[in-house]
Design an enzyme around this catalytic site. Structure first.
Site, PDB file in Angstrom:
ATOM      1  N   ASP A   6      45.886  43.456  23.561  1.00 26.30           N
ATOM      2  CA  ASP A   6      45.712  44.802  24.290  1.00 26.30           C
ATOM      3  C   ASP A   6      45.988  44.483  25.761  1.00 26.30           C
ATOM      4  OD1 ASP A   6      44.828  46.961  25.661  1.00 26.30           O
ATOM      5  OD2 ASP A   6      43.078  46.969  24.449  1.00 26.30           O
TER       6      ASP A   6
ATOM      7  N   LYS B 228      54.795  56.375  36.516  1.00 23.21           N
ATOM      8  CA  LYS B 228      55.972  55.550  36.535  1.00 23.21           C
ATOM      9  C   LYS B 228      56.225  55.438  38.205  1.00 23.21           C
ATOM     10  CE  LYS B 228      57.165  54.278  32.493  1.00 23.21           C
ATOM     11  NZ  LYS B 228      57.020  52.959  32.317  1.00 23.21           N
TER      12      LYS B 228
ATOM     13  N   GLY C 107      57.452  48.360  20.116  1.00 19.15           N
ATOM     14  CA  GLY C 107      58.236  49.736  20.510  1.00 19.15           C
ATOM     15  C   GLY C 107      59.495  49.687  20.475  1.00 19.15           C
TER      16      GLY C 107
ATOM     17  N   TYR D 204      52.724  60.679  32.751  1.00 13.77           N
ATOM     18  CA  TYR D 204      53.921  59.709  32.498  1.00 13.77           C
ATOM     19  C   TYR D 204      54.748  59.437  33.807  1.00 13.77           C
ATOM     20  CZ  TYR D 204      57.839  57.093  30.435  1.00 13.77           C
ATOM     21  OH  TYR D 204      59.109  56.256  30.116  1.00 13.77           O
TER      22      TYR D 204
ATOM     23  N   GLY E  85      54.370  45.012  23.916  1.00 12.05           N
ATOM     24  CA  GLY E  85      54.859  46.298  23.371  1.00 12.05           C
ATOM     25  C   GLY E  85      55.961  45.891  22.573  1.00 12.05           C
TER      26      GLY E  85
HETATM   27  N1  SER Z   1      62.442  58.375  27.284  1.00  9.33           N
HETATM   28  C1  SER Z   1      61.437  58.784  28.109  1.00  9.33           C
HETATM   29  C2  SER Z   1      60.602  60.149  27.813  1.00  9.33           C
HETATM   30  O1  SER Z   1      61.568  60.945  27.353  1.00  9.33           O
HETATM   31  C3  SER Z   1      61.573  58.799  29.378  1.00  9.33           C
HETATM   32  O2  SER Z   1      61.542  57.614  30.153  1.00  9.33           O
HETATM   33  O3  SER Z   1      59.537  60.049  27.682  1.00  9.33           O
END
Ligand code: SER
Length: 326
Positions: free
Chosen positions: A50, A148, A11, A144, A8
Site C-alpha cells: 500500500d 497531477k 493497473g 485528479y 501499481g
Molecule cells: N487517462 C486519464 C483519464 O482519463 C488521463 O490521464 O483520467
C-alpha cells in the site's frame, strides 16, 4: 545492476511496463507491487504494497536493494470525482512517500531513480487547447488534475532542493487491451473496442467531436523506458514532459473501427465526463521531449485500431459469429 520496483503493477500502465522491463532487465530484477494480494498478470516477483504505508515501502526497497521505482498507483479522473478526498490522499501522499524515501536514501548514499506519471489532466479550460506548449497556463478542474499539477511541482521541488532524480511524462489518454478500462475520461477509446467486438452498439459518454490527445500503449511504454534511460544531464524538465501520440475524437475512432467492422455503430450520451474532456488539450507540443531524449511517436490511428481489434479479449464465440456475419 538495476533492481526495479513497479507500484501499481496490476493497473493499466503497470501491467505492461512490468513485462517490458522484464524483457530488458531480466524477470528476477523487476519487483511488481500492488495493493491486492496477488499479481493479476503473472509477475515473477510480487509484493503487496500500500503506497500509503511508508514503513512497508521502505522495507521492500531495502530488502530488494531497489535502484528505480515507478510509482503508478493512482485514482484516475472520473473515479476521482466520485471520491475526491480519497483520490487526493492516494495521489499526493503516494508520491510524497516515494519522494521522501528517495530523499532519505539519497542522503544515505543509496540513490533511487523515480518515475511518476502526470497527465493531460494537469491542464485546464484556460490552457491553449491546440498544440499545448510545455510551459503554459495550467488550471485543472478535476481533483485528479489538481493532484497531477501539485505532483509535478513536488517532483521539481525534490529535484531542485534534494537532488532526487525524478522523471515524469504528462501522458495523453493511453489506449491498451491488456487491462480493462479503469475509470479515466479517455477510457471511452478502450471501451468502444470491447463493445465493437461484442457486436454491440457503443454508447459514448463523450460528444462526437471531442478531440483529445491519445497514445497507444507500446508508444507510451517506449517513451517511459526511454526517459528513464536518458542520462540525467540531458534532461531539462523535472516537472513533467509533454509527450504527444496522436489526436482523434469519438466520431473519427468509430469510423476507423467501422472500416474493419462494418456492422459497428455508435451513439452519443454525454455525461459529466464531457465537461472534464472539454477542459483538456486537443493536441500537445512535445518539442522539448523530442529534443531532450529523442522522443517520437510511431503508431497512427489505423495501426492502433487494427491492433486493438486483434487483441482485445471478449467472448470468442461472439467474435466468431460477428466476423462470420461481417
Ligand atoms: N487517462 C486519464 C483519464 O482519463 C488521463 O490521464 O483520467
Amino acid at each position: 545492476m538495476e533492481r526495479i520496483l513497479v507500484i501499481g503493477a496490476n493497473g493499466q500502465i503497470g501491467s505492461e511496463l512490468v513485462e517490458a522491463l522484464a524483457t530488458q532487465y531480466g524477470e528476477g530484477n523487476i519487483i511488481a507491487a500492488d495493493i491486492s494480494p496477488r499479481s493479476l498478470y503473472g509477475a515473477k516477483v510480487y509484493e503487496v504494497i500500500d503506497v500509503l504505508d511508508p514503513v512497508r515501502l521502505a522495507a521492500v526497497v531495502q530488502h530488494y536493494k531497489i535502484t528505480q521505482v515507478y510509482q503508478l498507483a493512482a485514482l484516475l479522473s472520473a473515479t476521482g470525482e466520485q471520491a475526491p478526498l480519497k483520490a487526493w490522499t492516494l495521489n499526493m501522499d503516494g508520491l510524497l512517500n516515494i519522494l521522501e524515501l528517495a530523499r532519505l536514501r539519497g542522503e544515505a548514499g543509496k540513490p533511487l531513480k523515480i518515475f511518476w506519471p502526470s497527465s493531460i489532466a494537469a491542464f485546464g479550460p484556460n490552457t491553449p487547447a491546440q498544440n499545448t506548449p510545455q510551459f503554459t497556463v495550467m488550471d485543472p478542474t478535476t481533483i485528479y488534475g489538481i493532484s497531477k499539477l501539485a505532483g509535478e511541482r513536488l517532483c521539481e521541488y525534490y529535484f531542485q532542493k534534494y537532488g532526487v532524480d525524478v522523471r515524469s511524462i504528462r501522458y495523453p489518454g493511453i489506449i491498451s487491451y491488456k487491462s480493462p478500462p479503469g475509470g479515466g475520461t479517455t477510457d471511452y477509446a478502450i471501451a468502444i473496442f470491447h463493445a465493437a467486438l461484442r457486436g454491440e452498439s457503443y454508447s459514448c459518454f463523450l460528444k462526437a467531436e471531442t478531440t483529445l490527445p491519445m497514445i497507444y500503449m507500446p508508444d507510451a511504454i517506449r517513451a517511459t523506458i526511454a526517459l528513464m534511460a536518458t542520462p540525467a544531464a540531458q534532461l531539462s524538465i523535472r516537472s513533467s514532459y509533454n509527450v504527444a501520440g496522436l489526436s482523434f475524437n469519438p466520431r473519427e475512432l468509430a469510423q476507423a473501427i467501422a472500416q474493419k467492422l462494418p456492422e459497428f455503430s455508435i451513439h452519443y450520451a454525454p455525461d459529466s465526463r464531457q465537461e472534464i474532456a472539454a477542459s483538456w488539450p486537443q493536441s500537445l507540443d512535445d518539442t522539448v521531449a523530442r529534443k531532450d531524449w529523442n522522443w517520437k511517436a510511431e503508431i497512427d490511428l489505423q495501426q492502433l485500431v487494427k491492433d486493438m481489434l486483434k487483441n482485445v479479449q471478449v467472448d470468442k464465440t461472439e467474435v466468431a459469429t460477428l466476423n462470420a456475419a461481417a
